[in-house]
Design a protein around this motif. Structure first.
Motif, short mmCIF file in Angstrom:
data_model
loop_
_atom_site.label_atom_id
_atom_site.label_comp_id
_atom_site.label_asym_id
_atom_site.label_seq_id
_atom_site.Cartn_x
_atom_site.Cartn_y
_atom_site.Cartn_z
N GLU B 1 0.94 -1.34 -0.04
CA GLU B 1 0.19 0.00 -0.01
C GLU B 1 0.81 1.07 -0.03
N ILE B 2 0.46 2.30 -0.90
CA ILE B 2 1.32 3.42 -0.93
C ILE B 2 0.81 4.22 0.23
N VAL B 3 1.58 4.81 1.11
CA VAL B 3 1.29 5.71 1.84
C VAL B 3 1.50 7.10 1.89
N LEU B 4 0.56 8.15 1.97
CA LEU B 4 0.97 9.35 1.66
C LEU B 4 1.00 10.24 3.02
N THR B 5 1.77 11.03 3.07
CA THR B 5 2.32 11.74 4.27
C THR B 5 2.07 13.20 3.97
N SER B 31 1.87 10.66 -11.86
CA SER B 31 1.13 11.91 -11.76
C SER B 31 -0.38 12.01 -12.32
N ASN B 32 -0.63 11.18 -13.26
CA ASN B 32 -2.07 10.88 -13.67
C ASN B 32 -2.96 10.67 -12.35
N TYR B 33 -2.39 10.05 -11.32
CA TYR B 33 -3.16 9.27 -10.34
C TYR B 33 -3.10 10.03 -8.97
N LEU B 34 -2.91 11.63 -9.10
CA LEU B 34 -2.76 12.22 -7.80
C LEU B 34 -3.81 13.29 -7.97
N ALA B 35 -4.43 13.56 -7.03
CA ALA B 35 -5.47 14.50 -6.77
C ALA B 35 -5.41 15.18 -5.29
N TRP B 36 -6.01 16.29 -5.41
CA TRP B 36 -6.34 16.91 -4.13
C TRP B 36 -7.87 17.54 -3.92
N TYR B 37 -8.22 17.44 -2.45
CA TYR B 37 -9.44 17.70 -2.14
C TYR B 37 -9.63 18.47 -1.12
N GLN B 38 -10.68 19.64 -1.16
CA GLN B 38 -10.83 20.37 -0.03
C GLN B 38 -11.97 20.09 0.75
N GLN B 39 -11.91 20.02 2.07
CA GLN B 39 -13.00 19.63 2.95
C GLN B 39 -13.47 20.66 4.07
N LYS B 40 -14.67 21.26 3.90
CA LYS B 40 -15.14 22.12 5.01
C LYS B 40 -15.78 21.26 6.10
N PRO B 41 -16.12 21.80 7.47
CA PRO B 41 -16.81 21.08 8.22
C PRO B 41 -18.22 20.90 8.17
N GLY B 42 -18.53 19.67 8.17
CA GLY B 42 -20.04 19.07 7.88
C GLY B 42 -20.23 19.03 6.44
N TYR B 92 -3.85 6.83 -6.56
CA TYR B 92 -4.46 5.51 -7.10
C TYR B 92 -3.25 4.85 -7.55
N GLY B 93 -3.17 3.66 -6.86
CA GLY B 93 -1.88 2.73 -7.62
C GLY B 93 -2.45 1.07 -6.98
N SER B 94 -1.73 0.31 -7.80
CA SER B 94 -2.01 -1.15 -7.32
C SER B 94 -3.49 -1.42 -7.09
N SER B 95 -4.44 -1.08 -7.98
CA SER B 95 -5.66 -1.22 -7.92
C SER B 95 -6.41 -0.52 -6.76
N SER B 96 -5.84 0.29 -5.86
CA SER B 96 -6.39 0.71 -4.55
C SER B 96 -6.05 2.26 -4.45
N TYR B 97 -7.08 2.89 -3.86
CA TYR B 97 -6.92 4.37 -3.36
C TYR B 97 -6.28 4.63 -1.93
N THR B 98 -5.47 5.56 -1.68
CA THR B 98 -5.12 6.04 -0.44
C THR B 98 -5.09 7.48 -0.37
N PHE B 99 -5.39 7.93 0.71
CA PHE B 99 -5.44 9.44 1.10
C PHE B 99 -4.41 9.94 2.25
N GLY B 100 -3.78 10.93 2.04
CA GLY B 100 -3.10 11.60 3.11
C GLY B 100 -4.07 11.85 4.47
N GLN B 101 -3.45 12.03 5.43
CA GLN B 101 -3.97 12.26 6.71
C GLN B 101 -4.75 13.71 6.75
N GLY B 102 -4.33 14.60 5.85
CA GLY B 102 -4.99 15.92 5.73
C GLY B 102 -3.97 16.98 6.45
N THR B 103 -4.26 18.37 5.82
CA THR B 103 -3.44 19.44 6.31
C THR B 103 -4.83 20.46 6.60
#
Lengths: 120, 107
Positions: B1-5, B31-42, B92-103
């Motif tokens: 599993e690829i870990v994102l920090t 690079s094709n498989y790297l994305a960024w998301y924004q999340q606000k409370p709720g 996305y890699g090895s048929s699986s997605y992982t996320f970083g822990q967030g900033t």
């Protein structure tokens, strides 16, 4: 505009099965995108659970694969998640999302989230 | 599993300043498989960047993504009050997605 609406029980007992459905509007689930489930425990980060395509292809998070079933009903434009043998660790907000996999991968439209609490 | 920090865990800035958020992978990510998301409370996460550097529909041009291999960056050129939120990278890699822990970007 693509919209996703998740639904299902907000409370599930330990050892039972969590069942959620996502209804899609503004786009046909039988077209060229994939459909996924993700979750977020309270105060924690995001975890991908599973993905399905109308071709029948399914993809699972290896850590959850043994407990997860994902299905798609294109006639109703809905897809569903079942997670069995739940414990308190499965308490989370569950999101459904549209997933793009052509060229690049991303979750571009999300449902509002359904909080599921596992408790007796 | 690829870990994102992701770093830093929390970033304290003021409106008008520039924000630089880092995402480091435990092994090389396309690079094709790297994305960024924004999340606000709720709220559900919102897609900002995909393919490491392509802005999603409707995302202001003050948001930009860069990087390759194991090091990726999200830059917000001039912070607006609505930009204060939590940001996640995803791969996305090895048929699986992982996320970083967030900033968490806070005022």
């Amino acid at each position: 505009q693509v919209q996703l609406q998740g639904s299902g029980p907000g409370l599930v007992k330990p050892s039972e099965t969590l069942s959620l459905t996502c209804t899609v509007s503004g786009y046909s689930t039988s077209s060229g995108f994939y459909w996924g489930w993700l979750r977020q425990p309270p105060g924690k980060g995001l975890e991908w659970i599973a993905t399905i395509h109308h071709s029948g292809s399914t993809y699972f998070n290896p850590s959850l694969k043994s407990r997860v079933t994902i299905s798609l009903d294109t006639s109703k434009n809905q897809f569903s998640l079942k997670l069995n043998s739940v414990t308190a660790a499965d308490t989370a907000v569950y999101y459904c999302a549209r997933e793009g996999r052509v060229g690049t991968t991303r979750f571009d439209f999300w449902g509002q989230g359904t909080l599921v609490t596992v408790s007796s | 599993e690829i870990v994102l920090t992701q770093s830093p865990g929390t970033l304290s800035l003021s409106p008008g300043e520039r924000a630089t958020l880092s995402c480091r992978a435990s092994q090389s990510v396309s690079s094709n498989y790297l994305a960024w998301y924004q999340q606000k409370p709720g709220q559900a996460p919102r897609l900002l960047i995909y393919g490491a550097s392509s802005r999603a529909t409707g995302i202001p041009d003050r948001f930009s993504g860069s990087g390759s291999g194991t090091d990726f960056t999200l830059t917000i050129s001039r912070l607006e009050p609505e930009d204060f939120a939590v940001y996640y990278c995803q791969q996305y890699g090895s048929s699986s997605y992982t996320f970083g822990q967030g900033t968490k970007l806070e005022i």
